[in-house]
Write a protein that holds these residues in place. Structure first.
Motif, mmCIF file in Angstrom:
data_model
loop_
_atom_site.group_PDB
_atom_site.id
_atom_site.type_symbol
_atom_site.label_atom_id
_atom_site.label_comp_id
_atom_site.label_asym_id
_atom_site.label_seq_id
_atom_site.Cartn_x
_atom_site.Cartn_y
_atom_site.Cartn_z
ATOM 1 N N THR A 198 -0.603 4.818 -0.100
ATOM 2 C CA THR A 198 -1.264 5.890 0.648
ATOM 3 C C THR A 198 -2.388 5.287 1.492
ATOM 4 O O THR A 198 -2.995 4.289 1.087
ATOM 5 C CB THR A 198 -1.861 6.937 -0.317
ATOM 6 O OG1 THR A 198 -2.755 6.280 -1.219
ATOM 7 C CG2 THR A 198 -0.762 7.640 -1.088
ATOM 8 N N PRO A 199 -2.725 5.905 2.625
ATOM 9 C CA PRO A 199 -2.069 7.093 3.231
ATOM 10 C C PRO A 199 -0.743 6.748 3.913
ATOM 11 O O PRO A 199 0.039 7.626 4.235
ATOM 12 C CB PRO A 199 -3.091 7.538 4.276
ATOM 13 C CG PRO A 199 -3.770 6.260 4.672
ATOM 14 C CD PRO A 199 -3.846 5.418 3.443
ATOM 15 N N THR A 200 -0.489 5.418 4.165
ATOM 16 C CA THR A 200 0.742 5.000 4.819
ATOM 17 C C THR A 200 1.412 3.962 3.949
ATOM 18 O O THR A 200 0.747 3.068 3.399
ATOM 19 C CB THR A 200 0.457 4.401 6.208
ATOM 20 O OG1 THR A 200 -0.254 5.354 7.004
ATOM 21 C CG2 THR A 200 1.763 4.058 6.919
ATOM 22 N N LEU A 201 2.705 4.067 3.821
ATOM 23 C CA LEU A 201 3.444 3.104 3.035
ATOM 24 C C LEU A 201 3.539 1.789 3.826
ATOM 25 O O LEU A 201 4.051 1.760 4.943
ATOM 26 C CB LEU A 201 4.856 3.627 2.732
ATOM 27 C CG LEU A 201 5.777 2.661 1.958
ATOM 28 C CD1 LEU A 201 5.184 2.325 0.590
ATOM 29 C CD2 LEU A 201 7.173 3.244 1.814
ATOM 30 N N LEU A 202 3.011 0.722 3.221
ATOM 31 C CA LEU A 202 3.054 -0.606 3.843
ATOM 32 C C LEU A 202 3.762 -1.578 2.904
ATOM 33 O O LEU A 202 3.521 -1.567 1.693
ATOM 34 C CB LEU A 202 1.641 -1.122 4.133
ATOM 35 C CG LEU A 202 0.766 -0.283 5.073
ATOM 36 C CD1 LEU A 202 -0.621 -0.901 5.205
ATOM 37 C CD2 LEU A 202 1.424 -0.156 6.440
ATOM 38 N N GLU A 258 0.868 -1.185 0.000
ATOM 39 C CA GLU A 258 0.000 0.000 0.000
ATOM 40 C C GLU A 258 0.905 1.236 0.000
ATOM 41 O O GLU A 258 1.952 1.255 0.649
ATOM 42 C CB GLU A 258 -0.905 -0.001 1.228
ATOM 43 C CG GLU A 258 -1.972 1.082 1.223
ATOM 44 C CD GLU A 258 -2.941 0.952 2.390
ATOM 45 O OE1 GLU A 258 -3.371 2.009 2.908
ATOM 46 O OE2 GLU A 258 -3.237 -0.205 2.787
ATOM 47 N N TRP A 316 4.461 -4.527 7.268
ATOM 48 C CA TRP A 316 5.232 -3.553 8.051
ATOM 49 C C TRP A 316 4.956 -2.135 7.539
ATOM 50 O O TRP A 316 4.766 -1.914 6.338
ATOM 51 C CB TRP A 316 6.737 -3.825 7.923
ATOM 52 C CG TRP A 316 7.207 -5.080 8.617
ATOM 53 C CD1 TRP A 316 7.093 -6.348 8.176
ATOM 54 C CD2 TRP A 316 7.878 -5.144 9.870
ATOM 55 N NE1 TRP A 316 7.640 -7.232 9.062
ATOM 56 C CE2 TRP A 316 8.141 -6.520 10.127
ATOM 57 C CE3 TRP A 316 8.294 -4.200 10.818
ATOM 58 C CZ2 TRP A 316 8.792 -6.952 11.271
ATOM 59 C CZ3 TRP A 316 8.950 -4.632 11.942
ATOM 60 C CH2 TRP A 316 9.188 -6.003 12.187
ATOM 61 N N MET A 317 4.935 -1.168 8.480
ATOM 62 C CA MET A 317 4.928 0.248 8.083
ATOM 63 C C MET A 317 6.334 0.631 7.652
ATOM 64 O O MET A 317 7.319 0.177 8.249
ATOM 65 C CB MET A 317 4.480 1.137 9.241
ATOM 66 C CG MET A 317 3.017 0.964 9.615
ATOM 67 S SD MET A 317 2.463 2.187 10.815
ATOM 68 C CE MET A 317 3.512 1.772 12.222
ATOM 69 N N ARG A 367 9.033 0.625 12.397
ATOM 70 C CA ARG A 367 9.003 1.251 11.068
ATOM 71 C C ARG A 367 10.319 0.927 10.359
ATOM 72 O O ARG A 367 11.396 1.005 10.948
ATOM 73 C CB ARG A 367 8.808 2.747 11.178
ATOM 74 C CG ARG A 367 8.673 3.455 9.814
ATOM 75 C CD ARG A 367 8.523 4.941 10.015
ATOM 76 N NE ARG A 367 7.262 5.261 10.650
ATOM 77 C CZ ARG A 367 6.130 5.494 9.992
ATOM 78 N NH1 ARG A 367 6.112 5.446 8.670
ATOM 79 N NH2 ARG A 367 5.028 5.782 10.633
ATOM 80 N N HIS A 414 9.078 3.614 5.385
ATOM 81 C CA HIS A 414 9.344 4.968 4.885
ATOM 82 C C HIS A 414 10.418 4.850 3.831
ATOM 83 O O HIS A 414 11.344 4.033 3.938
ATOM 84 C CB HIS A 414 9.806 5.893 6.017
ATOM 85 C CG HIS A 414 10.182 7.255 5.545
ATOM 86 N ND1 HIS A 414 11.482 7.584 5.190
ATOM 87 C CD2 HIS A 414 9.436 8.369 5.353
ATOM 88 C CE1 HIS A 414 11.506 8.851 4.811
ATOM 89 N NE2 HIS A 414 10.280 9.346 4.898
#
Length: 493
Positions: free
Chosen positions: A449-453, A447, A461-462, A484, A464
């Motif tokens: 958006t809204p968070t990079l997974l 994924e 995992w989340m 992260r 960046h």
């Protein structure tokens, strides 16, 4: 890993149970049901082949009752057995003695035998018949389990063998204080089997002698030879048995048997009865085992009961360590219930059963609490000893095969060695700090958006990244900050 292992094992366990059930159902389809649709007077023919156990009793009792309801006037039991369990044999004999229609027990085909339990059934039958080249006898009961610590015959409590006083030698023909002939010599002058050494053995032998003599007296047959068959394991051929008044008829085949049966008088529970020759000319209907008999025979087979017991124990263990897997628990419960039903009708040693349970628990514990082999090896030893002790019987066909025990022990040992190898290999790997364990691993963007997974080995995992990423793109972990990850795109080769 544990869940994957439990699901894999559960699949094979479920497959094994399904194959057993499908085998029993296929055997049921082949039963000759068309022969059972008659309500006309007829002669019923049943067959007993192999060791006599709970399934044999169920088959004979239920099928003969069904045959009687359908108009059977005479029941022929084709017999070929090496022996069987005492309880099952006595149930069959009680049914025969209470029957209101004659039972003809016929030892056939040529080469068959009515050993041990079969001899008792022959003596109990209204008419006993044999085919030439068949045998009967060797009716000495086999003790089911010993009496630990029991002293041999003649030993006083606490007396050691070397402390016993030597008995005076007896010459041929000597008698004891009770006036009986020396027990080492038979009534016919031949040497007999040595006398039982323990109190329990003497009780079992004497009980069996009284039982078979009672059957012989009831049918007017040779009671002295019956006692000899129990005490000395004597045997006879068909011709010899007829000469000794042990059986009534020697017949080449079924037609010859029925021809000789006509006009014979038999002792029924209600009194003496003569078999009408017209009855012997009735059609013969064969009653084959139905699906229930076949399923019961499979389940009460000691080999199958042993396997079901192990499947049930391991299934419940895997379900306990991976709750929610469902399949191991379902297979385990069904298998364990079937095994417990089989074991409660088989002569088992409860110490052996306890050792099997403890051994399986210790082997399973090795997978979750690595002890560098201590738990696993101890469990394997307990499993092997318990398996050998489980079925407490020397009756042919009523034992767990040593080959099967060896195969189970071999598979368990290989699994244990594989586990120890995996543990040793993991210990030889260089240690990695917990905050760097994910560095260098690759995954896929799940994924943006809204968070990079990112998805790595099935885990989300989340993350960046300083680069623009898209769904499904391969990434590599460069750093780990708590929960992260820092990732970068993997450049295509």
């Amino acid at each position: 890993m544990i869940k994957r292992l439990s699901k894999g094992v559960a699949f094979w366990l479920l497959l094994l149970v399904a194959q057993s059930l499908s085998l029993s159902l296929s055997l049921a389809v082949t039963a000759q049901e068309s022969d059972l649709d008659t309500d006309e007077p007829h002669i019923a023919e049943l067959s007993i082949s192999g060791a006599i156990g709970p399934a044999t009793t169920d088959y004979l009792v239920r099928t003969s009752d069904e045959a009687r309801e359908k108009g059977a006037q005479l029941i022929i039991v084709r017999l070929d057995t090496p022996g069987g369990l005492d309880a099952a044999t006595r149930d069959i004999i009680q049914h025969i003695l209470a029957s209101d229609i004659p039972y003809i027990t016929y030892v056939t085909p040529a080469g068959a035998r009515a050993a041990s339990a079969g001899t008792y059934i022959l003596y109990a039958s209204h008419i006993a018949a044999m085919t030439p080249s068949t045998t009967l006898g060797a009716a000495t009961p086999v003790q089911m389990g010993g009496m630990p610590g029991q002293a041999p015959q003649g030993d006083a409590p606490g007396e050691r063998p070397e402390q016993r006083k030597p008995e005076p030698e007896k010459t041929e023909g000597d008698t004891g204080e009770d006036g009986k002939q020396n027990e080492t010599e038979g009534a016919d002058g031949t040497e007999s089997a040595p006398p039982p050494k323990s109190t329990m053995e003497r009780k079992v032998i004497n009980d069996s002698v009284a039982y078979i003599r009672g059957l012989a007296n009831r049918r007017g047959r040779n009671a002295d030879w019956a006692e000899k068959a129990v005490r000395e394991a004597a045997t006879l051929t068909a011709t010899e048995a007829q000469q000794e008044n042990v059986i009534d008829i020697v017949a080449e085949n079924r037609a010859d048997l029925l021809q000789q049966v006509g006009d014979r008088e038999v002792a029924m529970a209600s009194g003496t009865r003569k078999i009408d020759p017209a009855t012997t000319r009735l059609p013969v209907v064969e009653y084959s085992p139905d699906w229930r008999n076949e399923l019961l025979a499979i389940i009460t087979n000691p080999q199958v009961a042993y396997i079901l017991l192990l499947i049930g124990i391991y299934g419940l263990i895997f379900e306990g360590y991976s709750p929610g897997a469902m399949v191991p628990g379902i297979v385990g419960v069904i298998s364990l219930l079937l095994a417990l039903y089989a074991l409660q009708v088989l002569p088992i040693n409860y110490a052996g059963l306890a050792l099997i349970v403890v051994g399986a628990l210790l082997i399973a514990a090795e997978f979750f609490v690595p002890s560098f082999g201590a738990l696993g090896i101890g469990g394997l030893i307990a499993l092997i000893i318990g398996s050998v002790m489980l079925i407490d019987s020397d009756v042919p066909g009523m034992q767990v095969s040593k080959g099967l025990i060896g195969a189970i022990a071999g598979v368990s040992g290989l699994a244990l060695m594989g586990l120890l190898y995996a543990v040793g290999r993991s210990l030889r790997k260089p240690k990695v700090a917990s905050n760097k364990a994910m560095v260098g691993r690759t995954g896929v963007v799940a994924e943006v958006t809204p968070t990079l997974l990112v998805k790595i080995d099935g885990e989300i995992w989340m993350a960046h990244s300083g680069s623009d990423l898209s769904m499904g793109q391969m990434v590599q972990v460069t750093a780990e900050q708590g929960l992260r990850l820092e990732v970068k795109p993997v450049q295509p080769e």
